[in-house]
Design a protein around this motif. Structure first.
Motif: not given
Length: 416
Positions: A248-267
């Protein structure tokens, strides 16, 4: 490969080539015309004068000749001229350049001599004028070519600049133009609008799904922690509860990473993250994959290494590379080396076929011949996406002893 000329250079070169062809043709025609005039007109004049001289009764006073023409009969003709055959000749007579017509009639030989020094001078002036005009035409064509090319390329350059600045579909220049530039601008505007809509839908979908998953995952994680606390006296059940909590902790970490990937890197301003603990943690998580395998799992860690990256994204990249090595290595060793600016993961597995190596970072491509139900084949494609997102680089190499080597390169963290 020979580099192609730019559009501006091609237009300028076209102007120059056109000027060379037109000016060259005009100069050639003019030169041939001068030669024909010289030959036909002068020779015709000499023939007319010879007819006049022949028709004059012998023994009488020689007829008057124009200032540039001299009449000669029989012994009056110099010896070197008498030896020439009948016809037209151009030669030097003393210091003068002359054109000579020799003709025999009855028992007499007639000679008509015309000085052509002035005519030759005029001919040289004409040739020089043609040469100067030819060179001037080329220079003028070059200047006009550059000016016209700049004017013609300006709308294309403005459009390219707008596209490079990621201007909106309505901000592109020449949208109302009815020429080819307008057609190109409207095509770019349509394509840009479609891409923006697609990216917006993807970001919204990723963000919404990730956000909706965070709440149930948080509940699962909390429940697993409570369950682990209640089963402290039951080791067998405690291991299961701990495994649920870890997943569950790993999955939550992956979900947080997906949220980061959904944002523009330059921002985003990525924090300074120590990679040592992430590598050690991911190696510990991969240990169950090596149970029962004669594989040595080693870490070469000489100093603290950091990078400007979110821990969730670094965990995705490092974890997938380590799991890939553990899953495909049945014996031998897996070595992990972390130094400043680089992470190397090398194994002694079976390696990868060339056809798989070429498409390894694509979605749904496995590193072996496993059936589709044994993994979705998304691991390395996500790694590639994160690497590109972070402006890192990942290379796949084949060691001499066999197996696989992944080299992850990243800029060292700034201390600001």
């Amino acid at each position: 490969m020979k580099p192609r000329l730019s559009l501006k250079q091609s237009i300028s070169l076209t102007y120059i080539l056109l000027a060379i062809i037109v000016a060259g043709a005009f100069s050639l025609v003019s030169y041939i015309s001068v030669e024909i005039i010289e030959e036909k007109v002068i020779d015709a004049r000499l023939a007319m004068m010879a007819d006049r001289l022949i028709d004059f009764p012998p023994g009488e006073r020689m007829p008057d000749a124009p200032p540039d023409i001299q009449f000669l009969i029989d012994d009056a003709i110099p010896m070197e001229l008498q030896q020439l055959p009948v016809g037209v000749h151009e030669l030097m007579l003393g210091s003068r350049q002359v054109r000579l017509l020799l003709r025999d009639h009855d028992t007499h030989r007639y000679a008509v001599v015309q000085e052509v020094d002035e005519l030759e001078h005029t001919e040289r002036v004409i040739r020089l004028s043609l040469a100067v005009g030819f060179v001037f035409s080329i220079l003028l064509a070059a200047v006009l070519g550059v000016l016209c090319a700049r004017r013609m390329i300006a709308p294309v350059a403005a459009l390219a600049d707008a596209v490079g600045r990621n201007a909106g579909p309505t901000e592109l220049p020449s949208l109302s133009a009815q020429d080819e530039i307008g057609v190109l601008s409207r095509a770019f505007a349509k394509r840009t609008y479609e891409l923006q809509q697609f990216l917006q839908r993807e970001q919204l979908f990723t963000g919404d799904v990730s956000h909706e998953l965070r709440t149930p995952l948080t509940i699962m994680l909390g429940a697993a922690e409570v369950l682990a606390a209640q089963l402290s006296d039951h080791p067998a059940q405690l291991a299961t509860a701990e495994r649920i909590r870890r997943v569950a902790a790993e999955t939550a970490q992956r979900v947080s990473a997906l949220l980061l990937l959904a944002r523009a890197p330059e921002l985003q301003g990525a924090p300074r993250t120590i990679l040592n603990t992430i590598v050690e943690s991911e190696m510990e998580r991969c240990q169950p994959l090596l149970y029962g395998k004669p594989v040595e799992f080693t870490l070469d860690l000489r100093a603290s290494v950091s990078a400007n990256v979110y821990p969730e994204l670094a965990g995705i990249v490092i974890g997938n590379l380590l799991r890939n090595a553990c899953q495909h290595t049945e014996q031998g060793h897996i070595s992990v080396q972390l130094v400043a600016g680089q992470l190397v993961v090398e194994d002694t597995g079976t390696g990868l076929p060339q056809k798989v190596r070429e498409r390894l970072f694509e979605r749904f491509i496995h590193g072996d011949d496993r059936p589709a139900h044994e993994g979705a084949g998304l691991g390395l494609s996500i790694v590639k996406r994160v690497v590109d997102y972070c402006s890192w680089s990942l290379q796949l190499e084949t060691p001499e002893a066999g197996g696989t080597r992944f080299v992850l390169s990243f800029p060292p963290a700034s201390h600001s």
